[in-house]
Each structure stands twice: as structure tokens, then as C-alpha cells.
Design an enzyme around this catalytic site. Structure first.
Site, mmCIF file in Angstrom:
data_model
loop_
_atom_site.group_PDB
_atom_site.id
_atom_site.type_symbol
_atom_site.label_atom_id
_atom_site.label_comp_id
_atom_site.label_asym_id
_atom_site.label_seq_id
_atom_site.Cartn_x
_atom_site.Cartn_y
_atom_site.Cartn_z
ATOM 1 C CD GLU A 162 -1.232 -6.283 5.222
ATOM 2 O OE1 GLU A 162 -0.904 -6.660 4.357
ATOM 3 O OE2 GLU A 162 -1.377 -5.020 5.839
ATOM 4 C CB CYS A 199 -1.136 -0.206 1.278
ATOM 5 S SG CYS A 199 -2.245 0.945 0.987
ATOM 6 C CG HIS A 225 -3.344 -3.604 3.392
ATOM 7 N ND1 HIS A 225 -2.257 -3.166 4.056
ATOM 8 C CD2 HIS A 225 -3.845 -2.622 2.788
ATOM 9 C CE1 HIS A 225 -2.248 -1.855 4.176
ATOM 10 N NE2 HIS A 225 -3.411 -1.402 3.346
HETATM 11 N N1 GLN Z 1 -1.605 6.643 2.909
HETATM 12 C C1 GLN Z 1 -1.996 5.914 1.610
HETATM 13 C C2 GLN Z 1 -3.444 5.953 0.976
HETATM 14 O O1 GLN Z 1 -4.049 6.610 1.608
HETATM 15 C C3 GLN Z 1 -1.611 4.210 1.862
HETATM 16 C C4 GLN Z 1 -2.705 3.803 2.707
HETATM 17 C C5 GLN Z 1 -1.948 2.425 3.295
HETATM 18 O O2 GLN Z 1 -0.875 2.183 3.333
HETATM 19 N N2 GLN Z 1 -3.028 1.667 3.905
HETATM 20 O O3 GLN Z 1 -3.436 5.801 -0.064
#
Ligand code: GLN
Length: 561
Positions: A527, A398, A525
Site C-alpha cells: 500500500e 504482513c 506493505h
Molecule cells: N506483528 C507482525 C510482525 O511484527 C506483523 C507486523 C505488521 O503487520 N506490520 O511481524
């Protein structure tokens, strides 16, 4: 529906969540279908707005629910897919009651905690317990409910009262209360103290609930004499006093419970002895024992913002563990506060800076997990650059993916001020931009949350092979910003490939650097869907690459073996 309620006494942080999930595992191993509900007596509607520093990670569900990290334990232990309604908070209950009040549904009555809030809690529990979460049809046999907090807290009172009423209305055969408590050891003689447990059971009874079983946490196994005392003073048969003493790893806990015949006591209370089989826990036994005997380890540098509290990245740690155990390795995680890698810290905190770089250079692979806000992003970029240039395996999740795009644009394309609009709204080279799925003007719920499909663009990439050559993957998301579609061509021409995209082709989901042994960034994600016996493909890839085994693994799997 049969309910198993897990309450907690004496102190918080006793591992109630792990105890509750382990009880679920044992019941599932007896051939029963199990679901679970976590009650968090705080006023937040959900965990989405809570800081990972304070409350640990925000776990994300398929349906986009941002929930307490305990739901992650349930999903991993029970191998189920929960819904956002499986996490009940005071905020959600009050919101639903107040909405009804505004609609005039209470027909002029005074709306009160008892009966309106307590009724709403009971209704919620009963309707959510009936939702199937294991991919099969129809409601589960047993619903494990974990009540957060400690009995006696002001916040949990309405829940205790609702659960007392529920126990009465469903009847004794359908309700089993397990109270988790602590047995401390005091003084030089090392006596196991039962008084705190006695007091918390008394508190519970004063509120109208009687525990059927006690699950006592302790450092060392409980002595028979301690159990006898607890039985006598807490009014719980001695065979129903379970002991969860410290174990080398949490996979032992279901085994510990089974060995103490916890399932027999619970099944008897719930009148399920005839329906259940004897518990089949071979897979857990193997996992728990294998892990105890692993000696080789792999060094993983985790470069993030919330490195003070490991619960902030709980699912990432679990996913690393699942991948490592599959490969008979022990994860050795080195936490690096991203800001310590930055040049500024070389002056302000030279020792911290030097240590951070030494640690990074010693690592077998680098992981930059998700995050929000601009703290430490320069350090994360330095880590991504280091991994890219030195060909150290890298997984960016992300924010970690966005970081690798910004770093690549700056270093390879020479766009010095390339940035995400999250960190610099005025950047002349916005390589990461805000791409809401819904309204651009409406501020609430602008995050892209939950399961979304990623189409793999080519079978000829590491990710596709790791995902078993499947044409698509469904993974969970929680982000607001995305790689700018306008810069894809330039980035690709310079060597960064976007090998996974959403169904429209506009949202970049997976990037790879083909000239690198393992340089992978994902907007989702992975995970959250990793399971003990089914590690996430991309974590597995990272660890394989870190130990020089990726190529052999991929060619073995290419040949269908
Ligand atoms: N801050 C980034 C976004 O909002 C990444 C978010 C995250 O890593 N969950 O896109």
C-alpha cells in the site's frame, strides 16, 4: 531554494496536509520540481512508537523511516520518494542538539532554545530541502513545509521562531507563507464568520510572521463579502484569499486551487513567474471527474484490529481507491472488528457477532491488513479460513500473511497449536518466528524496516503476472516476525506456494494458493507505494478477482497488450 510554509490556525484537523500536498501538485504542474518537509512538534523521535488508534497509521518510507501519515499524502500527490529526514519532530531536533552538547561541541556555552534549537531547526530544513526526491539530480525548486499543530501552541513556538528567522535570512522572494484557517457558519442566518481567522492571523503576526496567502476551509464557497472582510482585517490581498470548500473528493483540491489562480499568487511572491509554465492538470481533472461519475462499487471486507479510526489504515484505503478507480469502481469498505468474528463474541455480543459474519459473507473480497499484538487474531484466522475455503479473493498484508500461514497450518496440516511466537512464545509448532536482520539480543531497532527486494520465484504465478512479469519487486517492510523456513516444505507440499522470497531465499515474501482464484499473502506493505495513476499490482489483482475480471486481465497482459 524557495520555501512555501503552510501553517494552520483556529482548529486542528483542517486538512492542512492535503492543502499542502495540493499546493505542491499545482506548483509541480507549473513545471517546477517540488519537495516537502513535515514538521511534527511532538517529542517522539518518530511516529514508530505511536498507536495507530491515536495518531493514525505509521507511514513507512523506502529508507525505513517510520513517519507521520502526511508524508504518505506527499508521496502520493507529488509522486516523490521522501527520506526520514523529511519528517522533523521536536524529539529529533532535541536529540541532535543534546548529542552535540554531550560531545562538547558548544564549547562551554549555555545551550538554549534560542539560538541552539532554532539554529538546528533552520539547518535541518535547509539541508533536507536540498535532497532530491523525484529521481532527478540536484535540489528541487520549491520546498513545501507543513508545520503541524495550530499556531499559538506551546509546542510549535521554537519552530515558528526558526521559520521567522529563516524567512528573514532567505529574503522575501524566497519565502511564501500560506495560513490555513477555518470559516465557520453560525446561526440561522448562516453567516460566514471571519473572526477566528482574524485572531489566528493576529497571533501569527505577533510571532513575526505575516501570511501572504490565506487558505480558508469552509463548507460552502466563500462569499465575496467574506473575502473582502478577510482581506481588510488580515492584511492579505483579496486575490490571495483562497477558498477550499467541501468537494466530492480530494483530487478536486489541486483543481480548486488552480481555478482560483493560487499558483499565480505563489509564483509572484516567489518571483518564479518567468520560470513556471501554466499548470497542466489534465490527469488530475480526469481522475477527479471520473471518480465523481463512477456508479458501480465493489465490497471489500477489511478485517482488522483498529477499525474505529479509518486513518489507522489510510494507505490501505488509498491503495484500494487507486485500484478501484482504475477499474471504474467505487470501493465500498466494510470494516469488521476481527474480534467480533470470534466464537467468544457469539456469547458476549451476539448481535455484533452476527453482523460481522453477515458483512463478511456479503463481501466480494477480504483484506487482512498489518497489525501488532494478539487482539483479534483468532477472528482474522476465521476470515482467512472463510476466504480460503469459499474461494473468496483474499489479500493478507504482513500480519495478514502470517495469519494465513497459521490458519493453513492449523486447518490443513492439522497442527492445532500452530502459531506465531509473537502470540504464543511456547507454541510447539512455531510457523512464524523472530528472524532479526541484526542482533538477536539487542532489543532496539529489531524491526525489518523499509525497502527490501523480493525475487519472484516463478513467472507462472498470479503475482508475477500482476507485477508485469518482472523478476523482482522492491516493496516496503515493517515487521519483526517471518514465516519459519523450517516449515516451508511441508506447507508447499500441502499446496501453499511461496512465490516470492528475499535474495537469500530464507525469508518468505509472497504466498499464493494456486488452487484458489486469488489468495495472496505478502510480508511487505504494497500500500505504501501505490499512486493514484499507478495502483499497486496486488490491490489491482484483488479488485479484479473480486469482480471476476482477473483471468481476462492476466491473459490480455500476457499477450503484451
Ligand atoms: N506483528 C507482525 C510482525 O511484527 C506483523 C507486523 C505488521 O503487520 N506490520 O511481524
Amino acid at each position: 531554494m524557495k520555501y512555501v510554509l503552510i501553517s494552520g490556525g483556529v482548529v486542528s484537523g483542517l486538512g492542512k496536509g492535503v492543502t499542502a500536498s495540493s499546493i505542491g501538485v499545482v506548483l509541480k504542474a507549473c513545471g517546477l520540481r517540488v519537495t516537502s518537509i513535515k514538521i511534527d512538534p511532538y517529542l517522539n523521535i518518530d511516529a514508530g512508537t505511536m498507536s495507530p488508534f491515536e495518531h493514525g497509521e505509521v507511514f513507512v518510507l523506502d529508507d525505513g523511516g517510520e513517519v507521520d501519515l502526511d508524508l504518505g499524502n506527499y508521496e502520493r500527490f507529488l509522486d516523490v520518494t521522501l527520506t526520514k529526514d523529511n519528517n522533523i519532530t521536536t524529539g529529533k531536533i532535541y536529540q541532535s542538539v543534546l548529542e552535540k552538547e554531550r560531545k562538547g561541541d558548544y564549547l562551554g556555552k549555555t545551550v538554549q532554545v534560542v539560538p541552539h534549537i532554532t539554529d538546528a531547526i533552520k539547518d535541518w530544513i535547509q539541508s533536507v530541502a536540498a535532497i532530491p526526491v523525484d529521481g532527478q539530480e540536484g535540489p528541487a525548486d520549491v520546498c513545501v513545509i507543513e508545520l503541524g499543530g495550530t499556531v499559538g501552541d506551546i509546542e510549535s513556538m521554537p519552530f515558528i521562531e526558526a521559520l521567522r528567522q529563516l524567512s528573514f535570512s532567505v529574503g522575501p522572494d524566497n519565502f511564501c507563507l500560506i495560513h490555513v484557517s477555518l470559516i465557520p457558519v453560525l446561526g440561522v442566518v448562516g453567516e460566514q464568520k471571519t473572526k477566528p481567522t482574524q485572531h489566528s492571523v493576529r497571533e501569527l503576526r505577533a510571532l513575526g510572521l505575516t501570511p501572504h496567502l490565506l487558505a480558508c476551509r469552509s463548507a460552502e464557497p466563500l462569499l465575496q463579502n467574506t473575502k473582502d472582510k478577510l482581506s481588510q482585517f488580515c492584511h492579505v490581498p483579496v486575490e490571495n484569499i483562497l477558498n477550499i470548500h467541501d468537494v466530492p473528493n480530494i483530487w478536486h483540491i489541486p483543481l480548486l486551487l488552480k481555478n482560483q489562480n493560487a499558483h499565480l499568487s505563489i509564483l509572484q511572491q516567489l518571483n518564479l513567474l518567468e520560470k513556471a509554465t501554466s499548470p497542466a492538470l489534465q490527469q488530475w481533472t480526469k481522475m477527479a471527474e471520473t471518480y465523481d461519475n463512477i456508479t458501480d462499487s465493489v465490497r471489500i471486507a477489511m478485517v482488522g484490529k483498529y477499525v474505529g479510526l479509518t486513518d489507522s489504515y489510510l494507505s490501505v484505503i488509498k491503495a484500494l481507491l487507486h485500484a478501484c478507480v482504475t477499474l471504474s469502481l467505487r470501493p465500498s469498505i466494510d470494516w469488521i472488528a476481527a474480534s467480533d468474528l470470534e466464537e467468544d463474541s457469539a456469547e458476549s455480543t451476539p448481535d455484533g457477532h452476527a453482523t460481522a459474519w453477515e458483512t463478511l459473507k456479503r463481501a466480494d473480497c477480504v483484506l487482512v491488513p498489518g497489525g501488532f499484538g494478539d487482539r483479534g487474531i483468532k477472528g482474522m484466522m476465521l476470515a482467512a479460513k472463510y476466504a480460503r475455503e469459499k474461494k473468496v479473493p483474499y489479500l493478507g498484508i504482513c500480519l495478514g500473511m502470517q495469519i494465513s500461514v497459521i490458519e493453513f497450518a492449523r486447518s490443513v496440516l492439522g497442527l492445532d497449536r500452530a502459531n506465531s511466537v509473537e502470540f504464543d512464545a511456547q507454541t510447539p509448532n512455531p510457523v512464524v518466528i523472530f528472524m532479526p536482520e541484526g542482533s538477536r539480543t539487542h532489543m532496539g531497532s529489531t524491526m525489518r524496516l523499509g525497502s527490501r527486494r523480493t525475487l519472484l520465484q516463478t513467472p507462472d504465478c498470479i503475482t508475477s503476472k500482476l507485477y508485469g512479469n518482472s523478476a523482482y519487486v522492491d516493496e516496503r517492510h515493517r515487521h519483526r516476525y517471518e514465516v519459519n523456513p523450517a516449515v516451508i516444505r511441508t506447507l508447499e507440499e500441502a499446496g501453499l506456494k511461496f512465490v516470492g522470497k528475499d535474495e537469500t531465499g530464507n525469508r518468505m515474501e509472497i504466498l499464493e494458493l494456486p488452487s484458489h482464484p486469488y489468495y495472496v499473502g505478502v510480508q511487505f506493505h504494497p500500500e505504501f507505494k501505490s499512486r493514484p495513476a499507478r495502483p499497486s499490482a496486488l490491490f489491482l489483482g484483488l479488485i479484479l478477482a473480486a469482480t471476476g475480471k482477473l483471468e481476462a486481465y492476466l491473459s490480455r497482459h500476457q499477450n503484451g497488450s
